[in-house]
Design a protein around this motif. Structure first.
Motif, PDB file in Angstrom:
ATOM      1  N   THR A 158       0.833  -1.198   0.000  1.00 27.92           N
ATOM      2  CA  THR A 158       0.000   0.000   0.000  1.00 27.92           C
ATOM      3  C   THR A 158       0.867   1.248   0.000  1.00 27.92           C
ATOM      4  O   THR A 158       2.028   1.206   0.402  1.00 27.92           O
ATOM      5  N   PRO A 159       0.342   2.395  -0.422  1.00 30.04           N
ATOM      6  CA  PRO A 159       1.127   3.632  -0.408  1.00 30.04           C
ATOM      7  C   PRO A 159       1.491   4.029   1.020  1.00 30.04           C
ATOM      8  O   PRO A 159       0.820   3.652   1.974  1.00 30.04           O
ATOM      9  N   PHE A 160       2.555   4.791   1.165  1.00 30.19           N
ATOM     10  CA  PHE A 160       2.919   5.323   2.465  1.00 30.19           C
ATOM     11  C   PHE A 160       1.881   6.355   2.892  1.00 30.19           C
ATOM     12  O   PHE A 160       1.566   7.273   2.140  1.00 30.19           O
ATOM     13  N   VAL A 161       1.358   6.197   4.115  1.00 29.78           N
ATOM     14  CA  VAL A 161       0.298   7.069   4.632  1.00 29.78           C
ATOM     15  C   VAL A 161       0.742   7.615   5.981  1.00 29.78           C
ATOM     16  O   VAL A 161       1.303   6.890   6.799  1.00 29.78           O
ATOM     17  N   ASP A 162       0.489   8.889   6.228  1.00 32.42           N
ATOM     18  CA  ASP A 162       0.850   9.485   7.511  1.00 32.42           C
ATOM     19  C   ASP A 162       0.170   8.758   8.663  1.00 32.42           C
ATOM     20  O   ASP A 162      -1.017   8.411   8.583  1.00 32.42           O
ATOM     21  N   GLY A 163       0.917   8.536   9.745  1.00 35.36           N
ATOM     22  CA  GLY A 163       0.379   7.851  10.911  1.00 35.36           C
ATOM     23  C   GLY A 163      -0.277   8.803  11.892  1.00 35.36           C
ATOM     24  O   GLY A 163      -0.431  10.004  11.620  1.00 35.36           O
ATOM     25  N   SER A 164      -0.648   8.276  13.061  1.00 35.97           N
ATOM     26  CA  SER A 164      -1.384   9.050  14.056  1.00 35.97           C
ATOM     27  C   SER A 164      -0.888   8.740  15.458  1.00 35.97           C
ATOM     28  O   SER A 164      -0.203   7.747  15.695  1.00 35.97           O
ATOM     29  N   LEU A 165      -1.287   9.613  16.383  1.00 33.49           N
ATOM     30  CA  LEU A 165      -1.164   9.348  17.808  1.00 33.49           C
ATOM     31  C   LEU A 165      -2.568   9.339  18.382  1.00 33.49           C
ATOM     32  O   LEU A 165      -3.331  10.282  18.179  1.00 33.49           O
ATOM     33  N   TYR A 166      -2.919   8.248  19.078  1.00 36.15           N
ATOM     34  CA  TYR A 166      -4.223   8.148  19.740  1.00 36.15           C
ATOM     35  C   TYR A 166      -4.067   8.472  21.221  1.00 36.15           C
ATOM     36  O   TYR A 166      -3.088   8.057  21.854  1.00 36.15           O
ATOM     37  N   GLU A 167      -5.043   9.168  21.770  1.00 37.89           N
ATOM     38  CA  GLU A 167      -5.186   9.307  23.219  1.00 37.89           C
ATOM     39  C   GLU A 167      -6.408   8.502  23.624  1.00 37.89           C
ATOM     40  O   GLU A 167      -7.515   8.740  23.129  1.00 37.89           O
ATOM     41  N   ILE A 168      -6.200   7.539  24.528  1.00 36.94           N
ATOM     42  CA  ILE A 168      -7.290   6.684  25.003  1.00 36.94           C
ATOM     43  C   ILE A 168      -7.573   7.015  26.461  1.00 36.94           C
ATOM     44  O   ILE A 168      -6.647   7.070  27.287  1.00 36.94           O
ATOM     45  N   ASP A 169      -8.832   7.270  26.765  1.00 37.10           N
ATOM     46  CA  ASP A 169      -9.263   7.533  28.141  1.00 37.10           C
ATOM     47  C   ASP A 169      -9.365   6.188  28.865  1.00 37.10           C
ATOM     48  O   ASP A 169     -10.206   5.354  28.519  1.00 37.10           O
ATOM     49  N   LEU A 170      -8.513   5.962  29.849  1.00 33.88           N
ATOM     50  CA  LEU A 170      -8.498   4.661  30.524  1.00 33.88           C
ATOM     51  C   LEU A 170      -9.720   4.449  31.413  1.00 33.88           C
ATOM     52  O   LEU A 170     -10.023   3.314  31.771  1.00 33.88           O
ATOM     53  N   ALA A 171     -10.417   5.523  31.767  1.00 33.17           N
ATOM     54  CA  ALA A 171     -11.639   5.368  32.570  1.00 33.17           C
ATOM     55  C   ALA A 171     -12.764   4.751  31.747  1.00 33.17           C
ATOM     56  O   ALA A 171     -13.559   3.957  32.251  1.00 33.17           O
ATOM     57  N   GLN A 178      -7.233  12.109  18.518  1.00 29.31           N
ATOM     58  CA  GLN A 178      -6.126  11.641  17.700  1.00 29.31           C
ATOM     59  C   GLN A 178      -5.576  12.799  16.890  1.00 29.31           C
ATOM     60  O   GLN A 178      -6.283  13.766  16.597  1.00 29.31           O
ATOM     61  N   VAL A 179      -4.286  12.695  16.538  1.00 29.82           N
ATOM     62  CA  VAL A 179      -3.635  13.728  15.751  1.00 29.82           C
ATOM     63  C   VAL A 179      -2.783  13.036  14.691  1.00 29.82           C
ATOM     64  O   VAL A 179      -2.154  12.009  14.955  1.00 29.82           O
ATOM     65  N   THR A 180      -2.785  13.584  13.484  1.00 30.12           N
ATOM     66  CA  THR A 180      -1.997  13.031  12.392  1.00 30.12           C
ATOM     67  C   THR A 180      -0.544  13.475  12.518  1.00 30.12           C
ATOM     68  O   THR A 180      -0.257  14.647  12.774  1.00 30.12           O
ATOM     69  N   LEU A 181       0.368  12.518  12.330  1.00 29.97           N
ATOM     70  CA  LEU A 181       1.797  12.810  12.427  1.00 29.97           C
ATOM     71  C   LEU A 181       2.450  12.580  11.065  1.00 29.97           C
ATOM     72  O   LEU A 181       1.903  12.949  10.041  1.00 29.97           O
ATOM     73  N   GLN A 182       3.613  11.935  11.056  1.00 26.05           N
ATOM     74  CA  GLN A 182       4.306  11.650   9.813  1.00 26.05           C
ATOM     75  C   GLN A 182       4.232  10.146   9.559  1.00 26.05           C
ATOM     76  O   GLN A 182       3.612   9.403  10.327  1.00 26.05           O
ATOM     77  N   VAL A 183       4.859   9.678   8.488  1.00 23.58           N
ATOM     78  CA  VAL A 183       4.786   8.260   8.144  1.00 23.58           C
ATOM     79  C   VAL A 183       5.529   7.404   9.167  1.00 23.58           C
ATOM     80  O   VAL A 183       6.640   7.716   9.580  1.00 23.58           O
ATOM     81  N   TYR A 184       4.900   6.355   9.568  1.00 26.64           N
ATOM     82  CA  TYR A 184       5.386   5.325  10.470  1.00 26.64           C
ATOM     83  C   TYR A 184       5.892   5.842  11.813  1.00 26.64           C
ATOM     84  O   TYR A 184       7.072   5.719  12.156  1.00 26.64           O
ATOM     85  N   PRO A 185       4.994   6.398  12.642  1.00 30.22           N
ATOM     86  CA  PRO A 185       5.354   6.701  14.036  1.00 30.22           C
ATOM     87  C   PRO A 185       5.723   5.407  14.752  1.00 30.22           C
ATOM     88  O   PRO A 185       5.045   4.397  14.590  1.00 30.22           O
ATOM     89  N   TRP A 186       6.779   5.456  15.565  1.00 31.23           N
ATOM     90  CA  TRP A 186       7.330   4.206  16.088  1.00 31.23           C
ATOM     91  C   TRP A 186       7.412   4.158  17.608  1.00 31.23           C
ATOM     92  O   TRP A 186       7.077   3.164  18.226  1.00 31.23           O
ATOM     93  N   SER A 187       7.904   5.229  18.236  1.00 28.67           N
ATOM     94  CA  SER A 187       8.138   5.197  19.676  1.00 28.67           C
ATOM     95  C   SER A 187       7.504   6.422  20.334  1.00 28.67           C
ATOM     96  O   SER A 187       7.515   7.514  19.768  1.00 28.67           O
ATOM     97  N   VAL A 188       6.953   6.219  21.539  1.00 23.94           N
ATOM     98  CA  VAL A 188       6.219   7.270  22.251  1.00 23.94           C
ATOM     99  C   VAL A 188       6.876   7.539  23.603  1.00 23.94           C
ATOM    100  O   VAL A 188       7.286   6.604  24.298  1.00 23.94           O
ATOM    101  N   ALA A 189       6.977   8.814  23.977  1.00 24.20           N
ATOM    102  CA  ALA A 189       7.456   9.199  25.309  1.00 24.20           C
ATOM    103  C   ALA A 189       6.581  10.327  25.831  1.00 24.20           C
ATOM    104  O   ALA A 189       6.209  11.230  25.079  1.00 24.20           O
ATOM    105  N   ILE A 190       6.242  10.279  27.116  1.00 24.11           N
ATOM    106  CA  ILE A 190       5.427  11.316  27.751  1.00 24.11           C
ATOM    107  C   ILE A 190       6.356  12.303  28.439  1.00 24.11           C
ATOM    108  O   ILE A 190       7.280  11.917  29.164  1.00 24.11           O
TER     109      ILE A 190
END
Length: 247
Positions: A158-171, A178-190
């Protein structure tokens, strides 16, 4: 490694027996992480068709618990051996898994031993998969980086598509933003700072839509409005990320 004592030691439980895996090649370490004084050890077993989670108390080196997940979370090696990323939620005593191998997201309840898949919405014509997960226990949120194209180990076509970051409410266990980022987001840090909380995400690919070359970057997202506020250029294909906080 203990930076306070400058000591390095192999992890050996109080029994003195090194917890090796089965030696025929059908089992193997696939992930490990330290949260507080707890060490989580994740092992692929039965030719990686199941997953074993061991929980150790670091000061005493005593194994507190062990769990079996009836799901494959990694493979034996090569490009098919992508390992799961894990994050601990102290509020619910659960361990979250972002399985790069197949893009799934799941939660292991450490009180009951029950593993539950968390469904990730699929978009028409685009393979969507989780690549990393981080718990923000102070805000009771979960942040998940999402790749929106099929990775090479699944037969990328498939074509390269910009990835996302999801925020999930644990409650509520619902995707809140969600917010669109760049292609293939890989690692997350708070990143909790004096001016607010941010989330950093490495963008590993070096192409964008229509195969246009772009630099690899780290996206900085402000959680107050869940918008990308900065994009830091890096060397080619950043993957894992570590953050050190100083007083």
């Amino acid at each position: 490694y203990n930076p306070k004592t400058d000591a390095i030691w192999d992890f050996i439980p109080a029994t003195g027996v090194v917890p090796n895996t089965e030696t025929s090649g059908s089992d193997g370490h696939i992930q490990g992480a330290i949260f507080g004084n707890t060490f989580f050890r994740v092992i692929g077993i039965n030719n990686y068709t199941q997953t074993k989670v061991e929980v150790y108390d670091i000061p005493s080196r005593v194994q507190r618990a062990t769990y079996i997940i009836n799901k494959q979370l990694a493979n034996g090696g090569g490009i098919f051996g992508a390992r799961p990323q894990i994050s601990y939620d102290p509020n619910t005593n659960s361990l979250w898994f972002a399985t790069i191998y197949d893009g799934s997201l799941g939660e292991l309840d450490l009180d009951t031993g029950v593993f539950a898949d968390f469904p990730i919405p699929q978009e028409a014509g685009v393979a969507v998969g989780a690549t990393d997960v981080k718990v923000d226990s102070m805000r009771n949120k979960l942040y998940v980086s999402i790749a929106k194209f099929r990775p090479v180990w699944q037969g990328a076509s498939t074509p390269f598509v910009d990835g996302s970051l999801y925020e999930i409410d644990l409650a509520t266990k619902q995707i809140a933003r969600q917010v669109t980022l760049q292609v293939y987001p890989w690692s997350v840090a708070i990143l909790p700072t004096s001016t607010g909380t941010y989330v950093a995400v490495t963008n590993s690919a070096t192409v964008s839509g229509n195969n246009v070359s772009v630099p690899s970057t780290v996206s900085i997202v402000n959680v107050s409005n869940f918008a990308e506020v900065a994009r830091l250029q890096t060397q080619k294909q950043p993957t894992a990320m570590a953050v050190e906080f100083k007083d």
